[in-house]
Design a protein around this motif. Structure first.
Motif, mmCIF file in Angstrom:
data_model
loop_
_atom_site.group_PDB
_atom_site.id
_atom_site.type_symbol
_atom_site.label_atom_id
_atom_site.label_comp_id
_atom_site.label_asym_id
_atom_site.label_seq_id
_atom_site.Cartn_x
_atom_site.Cartn_y
_atom_site.Cartn_z
ATOM 1 N N TRP A 264 0.860 -1.183 0.000
ATOM 2 C CA TRP A 264 0.000 0.000 0.000
ATOM 3 C C TRP A 264 0.894 1.229 0.000
ATOM 4 O O TRP A 264 1.871 1.300 0.761
ATOM 5 C CB TRP A 264 -0.892 0.004 1.242
ATOM 6 N N SER A 265 0.563 2.209 -0.838
ATOM 7 C CA SER A 265 1.272 3.485 -0.805
ATOM 8 C C SER A 265 0.248 4.591 -1.002
ATOM 9 O O SER A 265 -0.354 4.700 -2.077
ATOM 10 C CB SER A 265 2.343 3.538 -1.895
ATOM 11 N N GLY A 266 0.050 5.389 0.035
ATOM 12 C CA GLY A 266 -0.956 6.431 0.002
ATOM 13 C C GLY A 266 -0.339 7.821 -0.055
ATOM 14 O O GLY A 266 0.334 8.244 0.894
ATOM 15 N N ASN A 267 -0.556 8.527 -1.171
ATOM 16 C CA ASN A 267 -0.063 9.910 -1.328
ATOM 17 C C ASN A 267 1.422 10.035 -1.016
ATOM 18 O O ASN A 267 1.861 11.010 -0.396
ATOM 19 C CB ASN A 267 -0.885 10.861 -0.446
ATOM 20 N N ALA A 268 2.179 9.031 -1.434
ATOM 21 C CA ALA A 268 3.621 9.043 -1.206
ATOM 22 C C ALA A 268 4.414 9.060 -2.504
ATOM 23 O O ALA A 268 5.457 9.713 -2.584
ATOM 24 C CB ALA A 268 4.026 7.820 -0.373
ATOM 25 N N ILE A 269 3.919 8.357 -3.525
ATOM 26 C CA ILE A 269 4.656 8.265 -4.788
ATOM 27 C C ILE A 269 4.898 9.646 -5.388
ATOM 28 O O ILE A 269 5.949 9.902 -5.988
ATOM 29 C CB ILE A 269 3.886 7.378 -5.794
ATOM 30 N N HIS A 270 3.937 10.561 -5.211
ATOM 31 C CA HIS A 270 4.113 11.880 -5.838
ATOM 32 C C HIS A 270 5.223 12.696 -5.184
ATOM 33 O O HIS A 270 5.584 13.755 -5.693
ATOM 34 C CB HIS A 270 2.786 12.661 -5.867
ATOM 35 N N HIS A 271 5.789 12.225 -4.074
ATOM 36 C CA HIS A 271 6.936 12.903 -3.468
ATOM 37 C C HIS A 271 8.265 12.393 -4.023
ATOM 38 O O HIS A 271 9.334 12.855 -3.591
ATOM 39 C CB HIS A 271 6.908 12.725 -1.948
ATOM 40 N N LEU A 272 8.219 11.469 -4.980
ATOM 41 C CA LEU A 272 9.423 10.953 -5.619
ATOM 42 C C LEU A 272 9.502 11.496 -7.040
ATOM 43 O O LEU A 272 8.490 11.568 -7.745
ATOM 44 C CB LEU A 272 9.408 9.423 -5.629
#
Length: 278
Positions: free
Chosen positions: A110-118
């Motif tokens: 699960w990845s919540g609103n984290a990928i957009h910080h990469l």
């Protein structure tokens, strides 16, 4: 604010309240994922970008037989996750994207609103897909709908205040993305991105986050902190009238402020995109 300069540790309590707001939606999403995975199929769960571990704890309740690991770069947030869960959660500190290969394998990520910080979102999805066991699921909670928390016309300034703040925030988000290391422009078609990461389409669902007025005190505090951040980040991008409205809303002593309004609510939607490894 550049992402590298953001102090996530200082935002721990705010992050916990934000996750608490979404608790029912996350639990519903977890049950949907359990149905997609099948009985007994999930033995290890990773929450990547877990922050203080609220959502990882909810996933642990949905998957009681699984090892659930909260993954984050912040040691302080992971300590909060351990304390909050009473030791139920495992934790792993990892600097991403450099340390994706240290996460081990999982049946559900699960990845919540984290990928957009990469910077390179597609590469991040590919790295996470590579951590899945055969048949495993990658669930990415991105996009959805921005929150609404006051009526269109709430008696301050010109109606439509929240839409104008959202527009300014979108510009700020684009600036944040542009300043990330190795940033790559991407059309954010998440199902297509998951397919390019080598996964089969597992489906997309949207879950409602609905807290009607009058809003509970802790969630009012969440909104107050959110609006203070908007003031700090966006004041120069807003018109004079909207800045004045924002200053009234964040005034703790003001009867028309967000902490004292009877018409404050919280309504949003969380969209979860799923890919499955063959």
């Amino acid at each position: 604010m550049p992402a590298a300069d953001f102090d996530w540790d200082a935002m721990a309590a705010h992050l916990e309240l934000e996750a608490d707001l979404r608790a029912d939606a996350v639990t519903e999403a977890g049950r949907w994922l359990a149905g997609l995975a099948g009985d007994g199929a999930v033995r290890r769960v990773l929450d990547v970008g877990a922050g203080p571990g609220v959502i990882a704890g909810l996933l642990a309740e949905v998957f009681p037989a699984a090892e659930v690991v909260a993954v984050d770069q912040s040691a302080a947030l992971l300590e909060r996750a351990r304390a909050r869960s009473g030791g139920r959660l495992g934790t792993q500190q990892a600097d991403l994207p450099e340390e994706f290969d240290k996460l081990g394998e999982a049946d559900l990520i699960w990845s919540g609103n984290a990928i957009h910080h990469l910077g390179d979102q597609q590469a991040a999805l590919g790295a996470l897909a590579g951590r899945l066991r055969p048949g495993g699921l990658l669930a990415v909670a991105e996009s959805g709908l921005p929150a609404r928390y006051l009526p269109r016309d709430f008696g301050l300034g010109r109606p439509g205040f929240q839409a104008r703040v959202d527009a300014a925030n979108e510009d700020g988000f684009a600036t944040m993305r542009a300043e990330l290391p190795d940033t790559t422009e991407e059309i954010e078609d998440w199902p297509a991105m998951l397919r390019r990461a080598g996964l089969r389409d597992g489906g997309t669902r949207t879950f409602l986050v609905d807290h009607p007025a009058p809003l509970a005190g802790p969630f009012r505090e969440y909104l107050h902190t959110r609006l203070v951040r908007r003031h700090d980040q966006l004041a120069e991008a807003l018109g004079e009238e909207d800045r004045a409205t924002l200053e009234v809303l964040i005034d703790r002593q003001e009867p028309r402020g967000i902490l004292r309004r009877s018409d404050a609510f919280y309504l949003s939607a969380m969209t979860v995109h799923v890919g499955r490894r063959d």
